[in-house]
Design a protein around this motif. Sequence first.
Motif, mmCIF file in Angstrom:
data_model
loop_
_atom_site.group_PDB
_atom_site.id
_atom_site.type_symbol
_atom_site.label_atom_id
_atom_site.label_comp_id
_atom_site.label_asym_id
_atom_site.label_seq_id
_atom_site.Cartn_x
_atom_site.Cartn_y
_atom_site.Cartn_z
ATOM 1 N N ALA A 111 0.834 -1.204 0.000
ATOM 2 C CA ALA A 111 0.000 0.000 0.000
ATOM 3 C C ALA A 111 0.870 1.256 0.000
ATOM 4 C CB ALA A 111 -0.926 -0.011 1.219
ATOM 5 N N GLY A 112 1.926 1.239 0.817
ATOM 6 C CA GLY A 112 2.815 2.387 0.871
ATOM 7 C C GLY A 112 3.566 2.609 -0.424
ATOM 8 N N LEU A 113 4.017 1.538 -1.050
ATOM 9 C CA LEU A 113 4.724 1.661 -2.326
ATOM 10 C C LEU A 113 3.815 2.218 -3.409
ATOM 11 C CD1 LEU A 113 6.636 -1.747 -2.173
ATOM 12 C CD2 LEU A 113 7.715 0.507 -2.226
ATOM 13 N N ASP A 114 2.571 1.783 -3.381
ATOM 14 C CA ASP A 114 1.610 2.310 -4.360
ATOM 15 C C ASP A 114 1.343 3.790 -4.104
ATOM 16 O OD1 ASP A 114 -0.235 2.340 -6.444
ATOM 17 O OD2 ASP A 114 -1.888 1.697 -5.147
ATOM 18 N N LEU A 115 1.131 4.142 -2.848
ATOM 19 C CA LEU A 115 0.871 5.541 -2.504
ATOM 20 C C LEU A 115 2.056 6.440 -2.839
ATOM 21 C CD1 LEU A 115 -0.841 4.910 0.937
ATOM 22 C CD2 LEU A 115 -1.932 6.021 -1.020
ATOM 23 N N ALA A 116 3.272 5.881 -2.707
ATOM 24 C CA ALA A 116 4.479 6.664 -2.988
ATOM 25 C C ALA A 116 4.811 6.710 -4.477
ATOM 26 C CB ALA A 116 5.665 6.089 -2.211
ATOM 27 N N GLY A 117 4.018 6.022 -5.302
ATOM 28 C CA GLY A 117 4.202 6.084 -6.746
ATOM 29 C C GLY A 117 5.219 5.116 -7.315
ATOM 30 N N TYR A 118 5.568 4.062 -6.565
ATOM 31 C CA TYR A 118 6.575 3.122 -7.053
ATOM 32 C C TYR A 118 5.989 1.984 -7.902
ATOM 33 C CZ TYR A 118 10.134 5.230 -4.060
ATOM 34 O OH TYR A 118 11.027 6.096 -3.478
ATOM 35 N N PHE A 119 4.701 1.749 -7.812
ATOM 36 C CA PHE A 119 4.090 0.636 -8.539
ATOM 37 C C PHE A 119 3.545 1.091 -9.891
ATOM 38 C CE2 PHE A 119 2.827 -2.391 -4.807
ATOM 39 C CZ PHE A 119 4.158 -2.758 -4.675
ATOM 40 N N PRO A 120 3.550 0.198 -10.883
ATOM 41 C CA PRO A 120 2.888 0.518 -12.154
ATOM 42 C C PRO A 120 1.379 0.546 -11.963
ATOM 43 C CG PRO A 120 3.564 -1.785 -12.129
ATOM 44 C CD PRO A 120 4.137 -1.165 -10.889
ATOM 45 N N THR A 121 0.717 1.403 -12.668
ATOM 46 C CA THR A 121 -0.741 1.511 -12.543
ATOM 47 C C THR A 121 -1.407 0.263 -13.106
ATOM 48 O OG1 THR A 121 -0.601 3.908 -12.772
ATOM 49 C CG2 THR A 121 -2.758 2.895 -13.161
ATOM 50 N N PRO A 122 -2.344 -0.338 -12.380
ATOM 51 C CA PRO A 122 -3.018 -1.526 -12.913
ATOM 52 C C PRO A 122 -4.114 -1.146 -13.908
ATOM 53 C CG PRO A 122 -3.933 -0.987 -10.767
ATOM 54 C CD PRO A 122 -2.812 -0.001 -11.017
ATOM 55 N N ASP A 123 -4.389 -2.071 -14.824
ATOM 56 C CA ASP A 123 -5.549 -1.944 -15.697
ATOM 57 C C ASP A 123 -6.727 -2.746 -15.155
ATOM 58 O OD1 ASP A 123 -4.526 -0.340 -18.031
ATOM 59 O OD2 ASP A 123 -3.031 -1.932 -17.985
ATOM 60 N N ALA A 124 -6.424 -3.701 -14.293
ATOM 61 C CA ALA A 124 -7.431 -4.499 -13.602
ATOM 62 C C ALA A 124 -6.734 -5.181 -12.433
ATOM 63 C CB ALA A 124 -8.070 -5.531 -14.523
ATOM 64 N N VAL A 125 -7.537 -5.649 -11.477
ATOM 65 C CA VAL A 125 -6.998 -6.321 -10.287
ATOM 66 C C VAL A 125 -7.821 -7.577 -10.032
ATOM 67 C CG1 VAL A 125 -6.473 -6.108 -7.827
ATOM 68 C CG2 VAL A 125 -6.324 -4.087 -9.305
ATOM 69 N N VAL A 126 -7.125 -8.692 -9.764
ATOM 70 C CA VAL A 126 -7.798 -9.951 -9.434
ATOM 71 C C VAL A 126 -7.228 -10.485 -8.124
ATOM 72 C CG1 VAL A 126 -8.306 -10.566 -11.824
ATOM 73 C CG2 VAL A 126 -6.149 -11.311 -10.793
ATOM 74 N N CYS A 127 -8.047 -11.255 -7.426
ATOM 75 C CA CYS A 127 -7.607 -11.756 -6.124
ATOM 76 C C CYS A 127 -8.443 -12.979 -5.749
ATOM 77 C CB CYS A 127 -7.779 -10.664 -5.064
ATOM 78 S SG CYS A 127 -7.123 -11.077 -3.436
ATOM 79 N N THR A 128 -7.857 -13.857 -4.942
ATOM 80 C CA THR A 128 -8.607 -14.981 -4.379
ATOM 81 C C THR A 128 -8.949 -14.663 -2.930
ATOM 82 O OG1 THR A 128 -6.647 -16.161 -3.566
ATOM 83 C CG2 THR A 128 -7.333 -16.597 -5.839
ATOM 84 N N SER A 129 -9.973 -15.338 -2.415
ATOM 85 C CA SER A 129 -10.410 -15.089 -1.039
ATOM 86 C C SER A 129 -9.715 -15.998 -0.040
ATOM 87 C CB SER A 129 -11.931 -15.300 -0.942
ATOM 88 O OG SER A 129 -12.258 -16.677 -1.174
ATOM 89 N N HIS A 130 -8.985 -17.010 -0.514
ATOM 90 C CA HIS A 130 -8.489 -18.019 0.417
ATOM 91 C C HIS A 130 -7.077 -17.730 0.920
ATOM 92 C CE1 HIS A 130 -6.404 -19.268 -3.130
ATOM 93 N NE2 HIS A 130 -6.097 -20.482 -2.731
#
Length: 398
Positions: free
Chosen positions: A97-116
């Motif tokens: 979360a911090g890396l994203d907020l600080a601008g270090y991550f590439p912007t996603p076009d979509a996000v997927v995740c599992t619940s388990h």
Amino acid sequence: MKHLVALSSRAFPWRATYLMVLKALDQVAEAYLRRRPVVWHNVFFPTEILYGLRVVPFAPEAASALAVGLGLASEALNAASAHWVATDICSFHRLAAGLDLAGYFPTPDAVVCTSHLCDIAPQSLAWSADRHGKPFYLLDVPQRAKAEDATYVARQLKYIFYSLARDLGLSPDMEALKAAIGRSNEARRLLLEINADRQKLPAVIRGEEAHGFLYLMLTGWGADFTEEVYRELLEELKTRRREKKWAASREKFRLLWLHLRPYYPTEIFKILEEESGAIVVFEEMHHVYWEELDLDRPFYSLALKVLGHQGLSFMERRIQTILDMVREFNAQGVIHFAHWGCRQSTAGIRLLQEALRRENTAFLNLDGDCIDREKYAGGGVRTRLEAFLELLAASRLH
């Protein structure tokens, strides 16, 4: 950065590690250059789906581990705290979360995740998707993993595959998906051979070296480079065994490692493997828990893979898997690194400890944090490791 890595190839103890780093840098560069759509995913999502769509997969949890090595953790953790990200959650997600907020991550076009398996991943990645205004897809995985649940999961995977294609303006190509699954099967076959070689005595690769290859387990299924790296590693293992280049001059003890390791410099493996000849011969995370995938039933076989993880369902399932690994790898001791905030791994440790005690297998639950070095107490860790090694030595005498 890739040029610097290429110039320092001799710094890598294994050619396979060097190859993996180069391939990973290529993939990261694609994500930042946005040559293809970028899809964020958690580390338990079946990435064959993503490689089958020819998008660029990006795992924030895996990127967090890399960021620690690059010295970005302190800045990013402070950024997360400044935005009220809770400090009692898994620090992989807190750092992401911090890396994203600080601008270090590439912007996603979509996000997927599992619940388990990871409770925080759906909340963390859903928040990221909302922050970027991108579509979010959650794969709902039943907790008890009954056989009839495979159809339920398979239908969701099919929906996600076609929905991602629609959202990203792609053509859903089933032949490309089958090709990704074929590559996944070949990589699985090679990893099984690698694991079989690691069962042999003595070990030819140290646990500290083998841990690096977990990157492929977490984000590489369906990629062409995964089988390439595994094939290189397998050949190197066979060569070193043939040439009797052992992991230690004298292998005193064989250990099984559970969960992950710290991604900042510590003395843990130095104490174990260099000073004491206690070799980590296998990692729970490298366990192949699924059967070969069926190219004619791609979504159903991927559903079975998702449901096959030893950490899903009741604790007895994971315990039995660990006991099997202890026997297969002839391990005299087990170390569990209790990562801060990871409830799925630490919750049943007392039950595991009792099961290992019944099998006369030494066990150490080592508290720490894979990401936040401020939670690492080097002196205390050394004391606990040395006591554990003394226990192993005493057990051998009896």
